[in-house]
Design an enzyme around this catalytic site. Structure first.
Site, mmCIF file in Angstrom:
data_model
loop_
_atom_site.group_PDB
_atom_site.id
_atom_site.type_symbol
_atom_site.label_atom_id
_atom_site.label_comp_id
_atom_site.label_asym_id
_atom_site.label_seq_id
_atom_site.Cartn_x
_atom_site.Cartn_y
_atom_site.Cartn_z
ATOM 1 N N ASP A 213 0.860 -1.180 0.000
ATOM 2 C CA ASP A 213 0.000 0.000 0.000
ATOM 3 C C ASP A 213 0.899 1.234 0.000
ATOM 4 O O ASP A 213 2.024 1.194 0.512
ATOM 5 C CB ASP A 213 -0.918 -0.014 1.222
ATOM 6 C CG ASP A 213 -2.000 -1.090 1.101
ATOM 7 O OD1 ASP A 213 -2.120 -1.677 0.011
ATOM 8 O OD2 ASP A 213 -2.721 -1.326 2.091
ATOM 9 N N ASP A 215 0.651 3.980 1.565
ATOM 10 C CA ASP A 215 0.766 4.763 2.795
ATOM 11 C C ASP A 215 1.536 4.028 3.893
ATOM 12 O O ASP A 215 1.506 4.437 5.046
ATOM 13 C CB ASP A 215 -0.627 5.146 3.304
ATOM 14 C CG ASP A 215 -1.537 3.949 3.484
ATOM 15 O OD1 ASP A 215 -1.084 2.815 3.219
ATOM 16 O OD2 ASP A 215 -2.702 4.131 3.873
ATOM 17 N N TRP A 275 -13.449 -1.499 0.091
ATOM 18 C CA TRP A 275 -12.452 -1.755 1.111
ATOM 19 C C TRP A 275 -12.681 -3.079 1.835
ATOM 20 O O TRP A 275 -13.798 -3.367 2.269
ATOM 21 C CB TRP A 275 -12.450 -0.594 2.111
ATOM 22 C CG TRP A 275 -11.401 -0.737 3.151
ATOM 23 C CD1 TRP A 275 -10.118 -0.275 3.097
ATOM 24 C CD2 TRP A 275 -11.542 -1.397 4.408
ATOM 25 N NE1 TRP A 275 -9.447 -0.630 4.231
ATOM 26 C CE2 TRP A 275 -10.291 -1.314 5.047
ATOM 27 C CE3 TRP A 275 -12.599 -2.069 5.036
ATOM 28 C CZ2 TRP A 275 -10.071 -1.876 6.305
ATOM 29 C CZ3 TRP A 275 -12.379 -2.631 6.285
ATOM 30 C CH2 TRP A 275 -11.122 -2.517 6.921
ATOM 31 N N GLU A 278 -10.221 -8.623 0.700
ATOM 32 C CA GLU A 278 -9.355 -9.256 -0.304
ATOM 33 C C GLU A 278 -8.098 -9.850 0.326
ATOM 34 O O GLU A 278 -7.622 -10.906 -0.106
ATOM 35 C CB GLU A 278 -9.017 -8.261 -1.415
ATOM 36 C CG GLU A 278 -7.822 -7.342 -1.200
ATOM 37 C CD GLU A 278 -8.002 -6.344 -0.066
ATOM 38 O OE1 GLU A 278 -9.156 -6.095 0.330
ATOM 39 O OE2 GLU A 278 -6.995 -5.828 0.433
ATOM 40 N N ASP A 279 -7.579 -9.218 1.383
ATOM 41 C CA ASP A 279 -6.366 -9.758 2.002
ATOM 42 C C ASP A 279 -6.657 -11.067 2.745
ATOM 43 O O ASP A 279 -5.815 -11.966 2.775
ATOM 44 C CB ASP A 279 -5.700 -8.716 2.916
ATOM 45 C CG ASP A 279 -6.687 -7.997 3.819
ATOM 46 O OD1 ASP A 279 -7.896 -8.317 3.765
ATOM 47 O OD2 ASP A 279 -6.256 -7.123 4.576
ATOM 48 N N MET A 305 2.019 4.339 9.239
ATOM 49 C CA MET A 305 1.014 4.581 8.207
ATOM 50 C C MET A 305 0.781 6.085 8.102
ATOM 51 O O MET A 305 0.649 6.769 9.121
ATOM 52 C CB MET A 305 -0.285 3.876 8.574
ATOM 53 C CG MET A 305 -1.383 4.113 7.554
ATOM 54 S SD MET A 305 -2.914 3.306 8.034
ATOM 55 C CE MET A 305 -2.867 1.884 6.991
ATOM 56 N N HIS A 308 -4.690 9.531 6.886
ATOM 57 C CA HIS A 308 -5.523 10.102 5.822
ATOM 58 C C HIS A 308 -6.981 9.817 6.123
ATOM 59 O O HIS A 308 -7.308 8.920 6.897
ATOM 60 C CB HIS A 308 -5.144 9.512 4.466
ATOM 61 C CG HIS A 308 -5.218 8.014 4.424
ATOM 62 N ND1 HIS A 308 -6.362 7.342 4.090
ATOM 63 C CD2 HIS A 308 -4.291 7.061 4.694
ATOM 64 C CE1 HIS A 308 -6.134 6.043 4.147
ATOM 65 N NE2 HIS A 308 -4.896 5.829 4.513
ATOM 66 N N ARG A 310 -10.706 8.481 4.963
ATOM 67 C CA ARG A 310 -11.110 7.383 4.081
ATOM 68 C C ARG A 310 -11.302 7.918 2.669
ATOM 69 O O ARG A 310 -11.867 8.982 2.476
ATOM 70 C CB ARG A 310 -12.403 6.752 4.595
ATOM 71 C CG ARG A 310 -12.817 5.541 3.769
ATOM 72 C CD ARG A 310 -13.982 4.807 4.383
ATOM 73 N NE ARG A 310 -13.632 4.086 5.598
ATOM 74 C CZ ARG A 310 -12.909 2.950 5.604
ATOM 75 N NH1 ARG A 310 -12.446 2.443 4.477
ATOM 76 N NH2 ARG A 310 -12.652 2.342 6.734
#
Ligand SMILES: *[C@@H]1O[C@H](CO)[C@@H](O)[C@H](O)[C@H]1NC(C)=O
Ligand SMILES: *[C@@H]1O[C@H](CO)[C@@H](O)[C@H](O)[C@H]1NC(C)=O
Ligand SMILES: *[C@@H]1O[C@H](CO)[C@@H](O)[C@H](O)[C@H]1NC(C)=O
Ligand SMILES: *[C@@H]1O[C@H](CO)[C@@H](O)[C@H](O)[C@H]1NC(C)=O
Length: 369
Positions: A213, A215, A275, A278-279, A305, A308, A310
């Protein structure tokens, strides 16, 4: 009598000495002969493969000169080790634990980070974000794949921190930012599948894929971005989870699989829009394929991280809980073998390759018109 005996003894001694010398000579001759055969055997070995089948003339190379049959133009993509030309300097293999790592790093996201500065600070990085260590030959070629949309600000920090870390880790690598075109629902895992295919299209020697990712920045450069015998999870202790693994089967954030591991699980799912989930599906695929997750030490796998809000169009996927129950059924039909997308633009920037793709939209999207 004693004189006679002395003379005989002397002659016997001379004979023995001569025999010894002869023996030594024969041994030396035999040694060099075997050595030469050895050499011929190895040159035959490296000249094997399709290149020989295509050029039967080249197979007459029991010829003790340097094997010239491994013409650079006909090199197999699977065999990068056979590629270095006869004139290329042979560098030693890169060490397993690179010297010059600094350990714990100070990571902060406050000062502005212009790309020109990042570029200036990483002179060895070539167009497209490619890098090869100047002083050793790495065992792997690593493609770092970043799913992306509207996060230029984060990407700058990521590049600022990661390029020096990856260079210190003595990796041969390339950075691929997979930019989802349009404003439809985000699909992280599908973008990662696209990154796998597009990176391989650019360089077929990639054999390790790190999915990160944009971030997430590692806080310790001993967290080596390489692939191992088992799929690897790197981001195990994020600040947002109190530097702990949120749950045992967590595989999000930053992970890495080698080419054969990735293909063995049919890549990642393409049908997780929005969101989450998937992981966990990827974790299920790995378990179902009989593999285990490997992780670094908890003190080393620490991440910061970038904070931020969403993102728009990446709302939590309400189907995620039911979908991850069905990995066993879906993994065969939904994966790297069935990914459909269209590349709109490939742009090689100084610090990364930007690939903009149209990956479509979720099937439930209301049809227009
Ligand atoms: C060795 O191979 C080269 C071409 O690869 C050929 O021209 C030459 O005649 C060969 N020599 C012998 C002794 O076979
Ligand atoms: C080896 O091949 C290269 C190019 O194919 C050629 O330029 C070179 O002369 C060859 N060397 C020998 C020793 O045959
Ligand atoms: C990938 O990992 C597997 C074990 O999971 C190993 O057998 C294989 O050699 C590795 N492939 C590469 C290209 O490193
Ligand atoms: C990548 O390219 C697209 C299309 O040209 C552009 O909109 C986007 O901002 C670029 N992304 C980055 C990080 O430069």
């Amino acid at each position: 009598m004693s004189r006679l005996l002395g003379g005989t003894l002397e002659r016997v001694c001379k004979a023995v000495l001569l025999l010894c010398l002869l023996h030594f000579l024969v041994a030396v001759i035999l040694y060099f002969d075997v050595y030469a055969q050895h050499l011929a055997f190895f040159s035959r070995f490296s000249a094997r493969g399709p290149s020989r089948a295509l050029h039967p003339a080249a197979s007459s190379s029991t010829n003790c000169s340097r094997p010239n049959a491994t013409a650079p133009s006909s090199g197999l993509p699977e065999a990068p080790s056979a590629r270095p030309g006869p004139t290329a300097p042979v560098l030693p293999p890169c060490p397993d634990s690179p010297p010059g790592l600094v350990g714990r790093l100070l990571i902060e996201f406050t000062s502005p980070m212009p790309l020109e500065r990042v570029q200036r600070e990483n002179p060895g990085v070539l167009l497209g974000g490619r890098y090869t260590p100047p002083d050793c030959t790495p065992a792997q070629t690593v493609a770092v794949i970043i799913p992306f949309r509207h996060r230029e600000h984060h990407l700058r920090y990521w590049l600022h921190y990661l390029h020096p870390i990856l260079r210190r880790q003595r990796l041969r690598y390339g950075i691929y930012v997979i930019n989802q075109h349009g404003e439809d629902t985000f699909n992280r895992a599908k973008l990662l599948n696209v990154g796998f295919l597009e990176a391989l299209k650019e360089d077929s020697t990639y054999n390790c894929f790190i999915f990160s990712d944009v971030d997430l920045v590692p806080m310790d450069d001993r967290n080596l971005y390489r692939c191992g015998d088992q799929p690897r999870h790197f981001a195990i202790a994020m600040d947002k989870f109190g530097f702990r693994l949120p749950y045992a089967g967590y595989f999000g954030g930053v992970s890495g699989l080698n080419k054969s591991q990735f293909l063995r699980i049919n890549g990642f799912p393409n049908e997780y829009w929005g969101w989450g989930g998937e992981d966990d599906d990827i974790f299920n695929r790995i378990s179902l394929a009989g593999m285990k997750i490997s992780r670094p030490d908890i003190r080393i796998g620490r991440y910061r991280m970038i904070k931020h809000d969403r993102d728009k169009h990446n709302e939590p996927n309400p189907q995620r809980f039911t979908k991850i129950q069905n990995t066993k059924l879906t993994m065969k039909r939904d994966g790297i073998g069935s990914v459909r997308y269209q590349v709109l633009e490939v742009s090689r920037q100084p610090l990364f390759t930007n690939i903009t793709v149209d990956i479509g939209r979720p099937p439930s999207w209301p049809p227009r018109g």
